[in-house]
Each structure stands twice: as structure tokens, then as C-alpha cells.
Scaffold this motif. Sequence first.
Motif, PDB file in Angstrom:
ATOM      1  N   GLU A   4     -10.314  -6.386  -7.789  1.00 59.76           N
ATOM      2  CA  GLU A   4     -11.279  -5.515  -7.244  1.00 59.76           C
ATOM      3  C   GLU A   4     -10.606  -4.742  -6.092  1.00 59.76           C
ATOM      4  OE1 GLU A   4     -15.741  -5.625  -4.897  1.00 59.76           O
ATOM      5  OE2 GLU A   4     -14.081  -7.298  -4.729  1.00 59.76           O
ATOM      6  N   THR A   5      -9.475  -5.497  -5.310  1.00 59.52           N
ATOM      7  CA  THR A   5      -8.914  -4.626  -4.082  1.00 59.52           C
ATOM      8  C   THR A   5      -7.509  -4.812  -4.077  1.00 59.52           C
ATOM      9  OG1 THR A   5     -10.806  -4.879  -2.884  1.00 59.52           O
ATOM     10  CG2 THR A   5      -8.795  -4.759  -1.712  1.00 59.52           C
ATOM     11  N   LEU A  21     -11.701 -11.448   1.786  1.00 57.77           N
ATOM     12  CA  LEU A  21     -12.354 -11.019   0.797  1.00 57.77           C
ATOM     13  C   LEU A  21     -12.227 -12.169  -0.417  1.00 57.77           C
ATOM     14  CD1 LEU A  21     -10.889  -7.462   0.083  1.00 57.77           C
ATOM     15  CD2 LEU A  21     -13.024  -7.824   0.404  1.00 57.77           C
ATOM     16  N   THR A  22     -11.119 -12.822  -0.498  1.00 56.58           N
ATOM     17  CA  THR A  22     -11.023 -14.045  -1.270  1.00 56.58           C
ATOM     18  C   THR A  22     -12.025 -15.212  -0.753  1.00 56.58           C
ATOM     19  OG1 THR A  22      -9.118 -14.846   0.098  1.00 56.58           O
ATOM     20  CG2 THR A  22      -8.558 -13.413  -2.059  1.00 56.58           C
ATOM     21  N   ARG A  26     -13.853 -12.631  -4.131  1.00 54.97           N
ATOM     22  CA  ARG A  26     -13.471 -11.396  -4.371  1.00 54.97           C
ATOM     23  C   ARG A  26     -12.073 -11.431  -4.936  1.00 54.97           C
ATOM     24  NH1 ARG A  26     -17.356  -7.340  -3.713  1.00 54.97           N
ATOM     25  NH2 ARG A  26     -19.153  -8.363  -3.013  1.00 54.97           N
ATOM     26  N   SER A  27     -11.636 -10.634  -6.037  1.00 59.25           N
ATOM     27  CA  SER A  27     -10.240 -10.696  -6.427  1.00 59.25           C
ATOM     28  C   SER A  27      -9.420  -9.888  -5.897  1.00 59.25           C
ATOM     29  CB  SER A  27     -10.217 -10.276  -7.922  1.00 59.25           C
ATOM     30  OG  SER A  27     -10.753  -9.108  -8.482  1.00 59.25           O
ATOM     31  N   VAL A  28      -8.185 -10.240  -5.333  1.00 57.67           N
ATOM     32  CA  VAL A  28      -7.116  -9.658  -4.434  1.00 57.67           C
ATOM     33  C   VAL A  28      -5.924  -9.511  -5.082  1.00 57.67           C
ATOM     34  CG1 VAL A  28      -6.222  -9.375  -2.137  1.00 57.67           C
ATOM     35  CG2 VAL A  28      -8.740  -9.444  -2.521  1.00 57.67           C
ATOM     36  N   ASP A 266     -10.106  -1.292  -7.993  1.00 55.88           N
ATOM     37  CA  ASP A 266     -11.508  -0.681  -7.643  1.00 55.88           C
ATOM     38  C   ASP A 266     -11.316   0.100  -6.174  1.00 55.88           C
ATOM     39  OD1 ASP A 266     -12.656  -1.159 -10.084  1.00 55.88           O
ATOM     40  OD2 ASP A 266     -13.479  -3.069  -9.000  1.00 55.88           O
ATOM     41  N   HIS A 267     -10.468  -0.770  -5.293  1.00 51.57           N
ATOM     42  CA  HIS A 267     -10.413  -0.404  -3.995  1.00 51.57           C
ATOM     43  C   HIS A 267      -8.756  -0.376  -3.687  1.00 51.57           C
ATOM     44  CE1 HIS A 267     -14.810  -0.483  -2.634  1.00 51.57           C
ATOM     45  NE2 HIS A 267     -14.592  -1.207  -3.373  1.00 51.57           N
ATOM     46  N   ILE A 454     -16.104  -3.424   1.902  1.00 50.67           N
ATOM     47  CA  ILE A 454     -15.847  -3.654   0.582  1.00 50.67           C
ATOM     48  C   ILE A 454     -16.978  -4.760  -0.007  1.00 50.67           C
ATOM     49  CG2 ILE A 454     -14.316  -4.616  -1.269  1.00 50.67           C
ATOM     50  CD1 ILE A 454     -11.853  -3.555   0.642  1.00 50.67           C
ATOM     51  N   ILE A 455     -17.254  -5.725   0.596  1.00 53.92           N
ATOM     52  CA  ILE A 455     -18.029  -6.670   0.056  1.00 53.92           C
ATOM     53  C   ILE A 455     -19.611  -6.130   0.043  1.00 53.92           C
ATOM     54  CG2 ILE A 455     -19.177  -8.859   0.678  1.00 53.92           C
ATOM     55  CD1 ILE A 455     -16.696  -9.684   1.888  1.00 53.92           C
TER      56      ILE A 455
END
Length: 493
Positions: A4-5, A21-22, A26-28, A266-267, A454-455
Amino acid sequence: MHVETLIIGAGPAGLTTAYELTKAGRSVAMVERDTFYVGGISRTVNYKGYRFDIGGHRFFSKSAEVEAWWTEIMGDEMLQRPRSSRIYYNSKLFDYPLRAGDALSKLGPVEALRCVLSYGWAQLRPYKNVVSFEQWVVNNFGRRLFQIFFKTYTEKVWGMDCNDISADWAAQRIKGLNLYQAIIQSFGLGKPKAHDDVIKTLINSFRYPRLGPGQMWERTRDKIVAQGGKVMMGSTVTTISQHHGTGQWVAIVTDAHGKETKVTADHVVSTAAINELVKMLGADNDAAVAAASKGLRYRDFLIIGLITRGKESFDDNWIYIHDPSVKVGRIQNFKSWSPDMVPDPDTACYGMEYFCNAGDDTWDMADADLIARAKFEIGKLGLANPDDIVDASVVRQPKAYPVYDDTYKINVDTITEGLAEQFKNMHLAGRNGMHKYNNQDHAMMTGILTAKNIIAGTEAHDVWTVNEDAEYHEGGQAGADKIEERLVPRRIA
């Protein structure tokens, strides 16, 4: 690899963003050019078990969220340390901030009287139109005190004459160091300040990771990986572009062995120097953006770690060197940050800090010559015996301080507006990523807010407003929910 980022740079802002994020699932993927260290200028270099803090970092923030973040990562490995700094002038060490008795006894009655007379003259004949740092200080403290306690160190750090630096920085940065109160009142002159007006510029203690700031950022990196994030060390983004139809980012990441990995995202969060990002994106095909990018300047920095036999000669965290006969600007005592920074208790370790520009004589000097200079200068200052120095190491830090000259804001605005027109879901964070001379906690806050945006899928949090309240960083109480900027000298237009 798709995430995602994608985050460029594993400094405080990038690592904070990735952790938040993690932690939220979320995937980083994070790309860091250094092979061994994370943390950027907040990293801790390990040389034969001796740990060097690059620049010195006191963990103190008015943001309760940042203070809690440090505790979450470090737990009981975060020590409470006493704050101690002094000024070296004329072979003597002055308490910082100055105390009247200490200053008078060390300056001597003749020099103290010269300071009084100089201040009196400045009050009779002040500068009417105050535009420079020098004029502001002379008006407030007199020329003699300006020459003793302000001129030399300031010019070493910023590489500018004090008469070329804007007065607004002095008005903020020096408001708590009232040498007039410290010295003039000792003669029974002047009106004492009310208790509530006494400046609280300097904290008495601060928190500090047991093995230096790098310990915290290494733990953060490990937690990011444990939470599913990918950290690509020793790697650089060699090309990056955005598909204008889907908005998807495509980056080619090249490691130290030349192996390429295609990463889609995506970001993108960039904490890289903003002019490096412009080249990376190919955004310098826009003439205005290219010119603005070339106009951004930086002050660079190197530190020479000196390992000596025997007990340390001073117990300060660092000493400011107000002596124009040597190049060193500040000297750290790493054992005073944390005893565990020095593995052998029968040795001491000092950090000789030199402020320079990449490509100048100091930056390009061979390591052996830099070490020889550092040995000579610490001996000349009487702060260590060169014969007791048993080992040494040099660490260079490019782009340590973004320079705020008379065109920097126009340049930054031109670049950010140009990038916003060309790209979506591009987030800038951190000191170099935003070309803002912020402290570690400020950089972290930009990362926290970026992660929140982002979230949430919004731009509700404006990272550019972090630091807008310009008060001295170390004033007030920790965790007071107000995070403020330390200004940077601007060259007078």
C-alpha cells in the motif's frame, strides 16, 4: 512486490510512518540506502563497541503522543539523564545557562566591567533598524558579550557571518540566555525579573535510550518487520513513476549488489532530501521546479570519535567551543549520555563536531588528517591529553541541516506545488523531506500525521503546520501537547 505504501528513507519520520502503518495492519516497504544503520542523523554508530551519537539527541518533547511513543518502543531501556552543558571560552568553562557568580569569577572583574560598559553603550546608541543577528544581540547584550558568547560558535555552525543572519532567529533562540540579568545584576544594577518571567529555556533532565538513539530506531525497524513490513537496507530507488490512469506508483529498487526489485504502491512517502526526490521523479523537466531544486542548500557535518585512556575530563553532555583558534564547534562526552555507550569504564570517548559544507577543505580532508586535527585541538583546549588517545573514527553526515536562506521558502513552495500538479498520493515528511530544520520529535510528528492521513484516506492532517509555533524547543514541560519549532537562521535578503 506490491504494498500500500512505499517509504523512501529510514530516518525518524520514515520509521515512525512505517511503524504506525504496520501497527494498523497496512502493508509497507521501506527503502534505506545505508547498509547497516537506520535512524538517519539520529542513528548511533558502533565502532568497536563504542557508540557515537551523531549530533547528540535529548529525548524531550512537548507532545504527549511522542513521549508515549518513545515509552512504547523502549520501555525501561529509556534512561532519565541529567542535562549538563557548558561554554568554553578563554580556557575556562562557563555554566550554560550562565550564572552570575560563575561568569564573574571566570571572566574576572576587568572583563566583567568591560561587558557592563559595552552594554551601557549599546543602550545609549542602539541600532534603530535591527535586521541582523549581530545587531539584535548587540542591542540586547552589548558588543563585548556578543563577541564572547555568540559570534564564534554561531558562525562555525552556520558558515555565515553574524551580520548576514536574520534577527528573527536571535529573537527566538536567545531569549532565554539573558546575560544582562546574569552579569549586570551582580553589580546591583537593573531590575530583577519577576519569578514568572524567569526563562525556562533549558530542561534539567531528559530521557535517553541506554545504547543511544539508534537503539530505539533499530527496535522500531524490528517491530516494523515483525508487523509484516519490508525494510530494504543498502538499497536505493533508481527510478520511480506514477501511472496516470490508475494512480499506481512503480519503483525500481536496486540493492548494493545491483539486484533490481520492482515495487508497486498506492502511496509514496518520501523523507529523502527534496531536491533528490525531484531528480528521482524526473520532475526537473519542469524548468521552474529544476531551478528551485538547485536553489536549496544544506549545511553538512562530521564527527570524530576519540577514545582515550583513563577517566573523562568533564561530565557534560557536550561543550560549546567559543574559541576561534580551533575549528571544532562542539565536543560531546558519550559516557555522559549513557555509561553503556562506552564499553570499557577505564576509558572515555569524545565526539569532536565539525560543521562544514560537502566539498570544502574540512569535508574532503582524509580521515587520518581529520583525526590528527581533532587530537591537536582537544589537546590545545586542555580537554584531553593527545597522548592518551588510543583510537579514533570519523563519521560524515551530509545534508545535516537544511539552510533557510532568503529564497528557500519560494523554492520549497515551487517544488511542492509542482509535484502536487504532477502526482497524487505523494507525501513528504521529515527534516530533509520537507526542507524544515525540525527536531527529532517534530520529524516523528510529521510521520504520525502522514500515517493517519493514509489510514483515513484523507488529507485531514496538514504536516506542514507542525512546528509553526516558534518557541525554543526545550522550554516548558514534557508532554504539554504543543510541539513547536526551533527556527533556523535565514540569510538577510
